[in-house]
Scaffold this motif. Sequence first.
Motif, PDB file in Angstrom:
ATOM      1  N   UNK A 142       0.656  -1.319   0.070  1.00 48.10           N
ATOM      2  CA  UNK A 142      -0.211   0.107   0.255  1.00 48.10           C
ATOM      3  C   UNK A 142       1.331   0.948   0.008  1.00 48.10           C
ATOM      4  N   UNK A 143       0.534   2.198  -0.848  1.00 49.97           N
ATOM      5  CA  UNK A 143       1.341   3.810  -1.204  1.00 49.97           C
ATOM      6  C   UNK A 143       0.859   4.744  -0.488  1.00 49.97           C
ATOM      7  N   UNK A 144       1.557   5.379   0.217  1.00 49.00           N
ATOM      8  CA  UNK A 144       1.015   6.602   0.479  1.00 49.00           C
ATOM      9  C   UNK A 144       2.000   7.592   0.204  1.00 49.00           C
ATOM     10  N   UNK A 145       1.323   8.765   0.641  1.00 49.94           N
ATOM     11  CA  UNK A 145       2.289  10.096  -0.132  1.00 49.94           C
ATOM     12  C   UNK A 145       2.100  10.308   1.273  1.00 49.94           C
ATOM     13  N   UNK A 146       3.114  11.121   2.250  1.00 48.92           N
ATOM     14  CA  UNK A 146       2.846  11.841   3.474  1.00 48.92           C
ATOM     15  C   UNK A 146       4.436  13.247   3.649  1.00 48.92           C
ATOM     16  N   UNK A 147       4.018  14.462   3.482  1.00 53.82           N
ATOM     17  CA  UNK A 147       5.107  15.222   3.166  1.00 53.82           C
ATOM     18  C   UNK A 147       6.005  15.416   4.494  1.00 53.82           C
ATOM     19  N   UNK A 148       5.420  15.410   5.811  1.00 50.44           N
ATOM     20  CA  UNK A 148       6.854  15.485   6.317  1.00 50.44           C
ATOM     21  C   UNK A 148       7.556  14.631   7.603  1.00 50.44           C
ATOM     22  N   UNK A 149       8.162  14.971   8.789  1.00 51.00           N
ATOM     23  CA  UNK A 149       9.001  14.335   8.784  1.00 51.00           C
ATOM     24  C   UNK A 149       7.277  13.626   9.870  1.00 51.00           C
TER      25      UNK A 149
END
Length: 259
Positions: free
Chosen positions: A26-33
């Motif tokens: 499963x892929x996800x985009x999380x742009x910060x730590x």
Amino acid sequence: MTVKKNKLKLYGFNNLTKTLSFNIYDICYANTEEAQRQYIEYIDDAYNADRLTEILKKVASIIGANILNVASQDYDPQGASVTILISEEPIEGKDADVVCHLDKSHLTVHTYPESHPYRGISTFRADIDVSTCGKISPLNALNYLLDSFDSDIVTLDYRVRGFTRDINGKKLFIDHRINSIQNYIAPRTRMLYDMVDVNVYQENIFHTKMLLKEFDLDNYLFNVTEDKLNPKEKKRIRQLVRQEMLEVFNGRNMPTIRE
């Protein structure tokens, strides 16, 4: 699709071993730590050892196996695993328990959440093994397992090992017809994925890879929605997500996608 019951007349116990192995991504985009940390926490909560145990118990029920023992563990900082020992027939009495631990089968699942150090891409992987002996078949639980996870990429391996004998002593190296794992995947699921087979028929080894055809970007954003992004950002993130999916599907690093 359900595997038909074995109608072969056998000499003794059917000791063919049938193993179905999954890698589900499963892929996800999380742009910060912070967003990446929260995504990992979300995955750990959504797929903790308790939930994974319930999934495997349902698998045991679907394939008609009896549970002998359950071992589960949540890990720090992330991840979980569950192992269930199963038997084809109910076990009577304590003395038989040791025998079944030795000669029967098991269900296992392990999870691996991780994040890209720079690009904001996070990937959750679940590894599942359903191994059975005798008449019960792991293929009966295939669609339930596919439906139990949000899967962008799936790799499936099915192998039949060993041999059994018919009443005349002839060796049987497989007791059912199969030319592709795809035969056992529900049509509604097959429509959603591009699929590739790599099969070794003479060895009773079957391999199928599945890649989701279409995706809604909103389903891949964590702590942000698509309407909050400008067109350039949406294009960049879509490219990152698609590249991650293609690299996992093909099993290699690839040149950066440009649209």
